[in-house]
Design an enzyme around this catalytic site. Structure first.
Site, PDB file in Angstrom:
ATOM      1  CB  CYS A   9      52.072  22.691 -15.585  1.00 23.72           C
ATOM      2  SG  CYS A   9      52.707  21.209 -14.807  1.00 23.72           S
ATOM      3  CB  CYS A  60      50.328  21.594 -12.648  1.00 23.47           C
ATOM      4  SG  CYS A  60      52.100  21.938 -12.636  1.00 23.47           S
TER       5      CYS A  60
END
Length: 102
Positions: A30, A33
């Protein structure tokens, strides 16, 4: 203090901490993230009054389901075992700290 890797076996101990808890739900693949992760690391290093943990949603799907994680990154603040704040998506460090101070 360093960031704790949170999993099913240590979650109850972390949840019941006397300190406010910041949980970062993330995945290695991600992009957002990866932007939030260093901020969470900094918060853990600079603020020993908080317990900071990361939960890999791919490895800990059961915990992710328990928190209703639909999008990542998702940040959750818990106090006295209860969720007091949560946000989805990348956030700047001041916003994350504001959630903790809530």
């Amino acid at each position: 203090m360093s960031v704790l890797s949170v999993n099913k076996s240590n979650f109850e101990t972390i949840k019941n901490s006397e300190k406010p808890v910041l949980l970062d739900f993330y995945a290695d693949w991600c992009g957002p993230c990866r932007m939030v992760s260093p901020l969470v690391d900094e918060i853990a290093q600079e603020n020993p009054q908080y317990l900071v943990g990361k939960i890999n949603v791919d490895e800990e799907a059961e915990l992710a389901r328990a928190f209703g994680v639909a999008s990542i990154p998702m940040l959750v603040v818990m106090k006295n075992g209860k969720i007091v704040s949560q946000s989805v998506g990348a956030r700047p460090k001041p916003q994350i700290l504001a959630m903790l101070k809530g």
